[in-house]
Design a protein around this motif. Structure first.
Motif, PDB file in Angstrom:
ATOM      1  N   TYR A  54      21.678  52.305 -19.827  1.00  0.00           N
ATOM      2  CA  TYR A  54      22.567  52.114 -18.681  1.00  0.00           C
ATOM      3  C   TYR A  54      22.713  53.419 -17.893  1.00  0.00           C
ATOM      4  N   ALA A  55      22.805  54.545 -18.626  1.00  0.00           N
ATOM      5  CA  ALA A  55      22.963  55.831 -17.942  1.00  0.00           C
ATOM      6  C   ALA A  55      21.755  56.091 -17.033  1.00  0.00           C
ATOM      7  N   ARG A  56      20.566  55.830 -17.574  1.00  0.00           N
ATOM      8  CA  ARG A  56      19.354  56.039 -16.756  1.00  0.00           C
ATOM      9  C   ARG A  56      19.335  55.078 -15.570  1.00  0.00           C
ATOM     10  N   GLY A  57      19.798  53.855 -15.809  1.00  0.00           N
ATOM     11  CA  GLY A  57      19.855  52.860 -14.733  1.00  0.00           C
ATOM     12  C   GLY A  57      20.779  53.321 -13.607  1.00  0.00           C
ATOM     13  N   ILE A  58      21.917  53.884 -13.974  1.00  0.00           N
ATOM     14  CA  ILE A  58      22.876  54.360 -12.967  1.00  0.00           C
ATOM     15  C   ILE A  58      22.242  55.491 -12.158  1.00  0.00           C
TER      16      ILE A  58
END
Ligand code: GLU
Length: 447
Positions: A54-58
């Motif tokens: 999720y962090a990379r997606g953000i």
């Protein structure tokens, strides 16, 4: 450079969606309009629900929106700082251990409600004797920790809501550390806002109730609270709060897959709910100009995907060829500037360009109702080279030869040349199609 620093602080527990974008955008635009800096902070203290994915997606979504950060931090790297702040609050008597179980707290709340009292925590833990504490610990209970709110008027000057006063007596002492030792969002957020010298906290109005508590914690840690701005929430078009589950099509992932342009999203969300006009701006820098957070109103605002469709088209209609070129090439549709400028006004999504490129390049299966008319039109097709005037010369000649005019003149020609009833102006399209393909199509051949 000014000392202004804002932050966008998403929790990497899901994908960004349209509602989150406003927090990022307003933080970015406010900082840049003031010559300041903008920070991305990942609020990942909830280690159970936060993921790297999720962090990379953000980060990828924010890069796609073209909102690069100047400063970055993730809270999971900073537990030592939070422990130090907790120790300081404990030493000052502002953080106290509580041993109630969730069930016990629930029973207390129910009793208060039954007595028509506000369900505010009664601070029973403050009266525990050392022996009682020992007994709890012997039972294997570990404490959760609450911040002791001071009984003092707590106010802040919100850039959108104006002067706002919180009555601490109406609030429970907030839990800052859970019984398993993990920090809840509140203390890390305050510590980071202090340590990174955040001057302006710009976030959704759903956080307004946290602000009184955060102002008090900031002061208890010996710092000056930042300035706050709480913007109203985005509602669905039928007026309910947007939800990740019901509105999955408004995650940035989904909107990207749907062919929305990042600048259409930015242009809409940067101005929706303000007194400024909502219009397509080419770049984020163009949105910085004229951004003023105080132009945001307090009323809830509605997100209508039809507005996004309009801005998406409007943005494509102002996109210069130089900026479109590499994307056209990827689609094998770079037929030059004249082509781009001809088809651009007809695009709702960038991908629509593929249709018009295939109309120009062919093969097109022409639609011909009246072969005699088409043959008559072909017989007066001017010689090349063709220019923007050729269409008028040609259609005048067709009119003269066949007597057709208006729709009866133009529609059969459009259908024969493009196989579509609507499309870019034929005046511009005709020279791109060229004489050879035009002649073939008028004779009913696919080319
Ligand atoms: N992580 C919090 C959230 O996503 C940040 C709130 C804030 O801006 O302080 O709601």
């Amino acid at each position: 450079m000014s000392n202004i620093i804002t932050r966008f602080a998403p929790s990497p527990t899901g994908h960004l969606h349209v509602g989150n974008v406003r927090a990022a955008l307003f933080g970015y635009l406010f900082a840049k309009a003031a010559g300041g800096r903008y920070m991305l902070r990942l609020d990942d203290t909830d280690t159970e629900r936060s993921t790297d994915e999720y962090a990379r997606g953000i980060e990828a979504d924010l890069a796609w929106l073209d909102l690069p950060h100047d400063i970055f931090a993730r809270q999971s790297d900073r537990f030592a700082e939070y422990e130090a702040a907790a120790a300081k609050l404990k030493a000052a008597g502002r953080l106290y251990p509580c041993y109630e179980t969730a069930n016990e707290l629930d029973r207390k709340r129910k009793r208060q409600l039954a007595m028509k009292k506000p369900p505010v925590y009664d601070r029973a833990a403050l009266a525990l004797t050392p022996d009682e504490i020992k007994a709890f610990e012997a039972e294997g209970r570990t404490p959760h920790w609450r911040f002791k709110l001071a009984d003092e008027e707590t106010s802040f000057d919100d850039l959108i809501h104006g002067p706002t006063r919180i009555d601490p007596a109406s609030l429970s002492d907030p839990v800052l550390i859970r019984e398993d030792g993990r920090f809840l969002y509140t203390l890390p957020s305050v510590v980071d806002d202090i340590d990174f010298a955040i001057t302006h906290v710009i976030r959704g109005a759903d956080h307004m109730t946290n602000t009184g508590v955060q102002v008090q914690i900031t002061r208890a840690l010996g710092a000056v609270p930042p300035t706050y701005a709480h913007f109203s929430l985005l509602l669905s078009v039928d007026g309910r709060p947007l939800s990740k589950r019901l509105d999955a099509e408004f995650s940035l992932n989904a909107m990207r897959a749907d062919g929305y342009e990042p600048m259409a999203i930015n242009s809409l969300l940067a101005r929706l709910g303000t007194t400024d006009p909502v219009e397509a701006k080419l770049t984020v820098a163009d949105l910085v100009t004229g951004f003023d957070i105080t132009h945001l109103g307090r009323a809830d605002i509605r997100f209508d995907p039809a507005d996004l469709d309009k801005l998406n088209a409007a943005w494509l209609h102002i996109l210069p060829y130089a900026d479109a070129k590499s994307r056209l090439a990827v689609m094998d549709c770079d037929l030059g500037q004249a082509f781009w400028e001809t088809v651009q006004p007809n695009l709702a999504r960038f991908a629509d360009v593929g249709l018009w490129a295939s109309v120009v390049k062919g093969p097109v299966v022409p639609v011909i109702d009246d072969a005699a008319f088409a043959a008559a039109a072909a017989s007066v097709l001017p010689p090349e080279p063709w220019t923007g005037d050729t269409w008028k010369l040609w259609t005048d000649a067709v009119k003269e030869k066949t007597g057709a005019k208006g729709r009866a003149l133009f529609m059969p020609l459009r259908l024969a040349l493009t196989a579509h009833e609507h499309g870019p102006e034929l005046k511009n399209l005709l020279p791109l199609i060229g004489r050879e393909r035009a002649l073939a199509r008028l004779s009913g051949a696919s080319l």
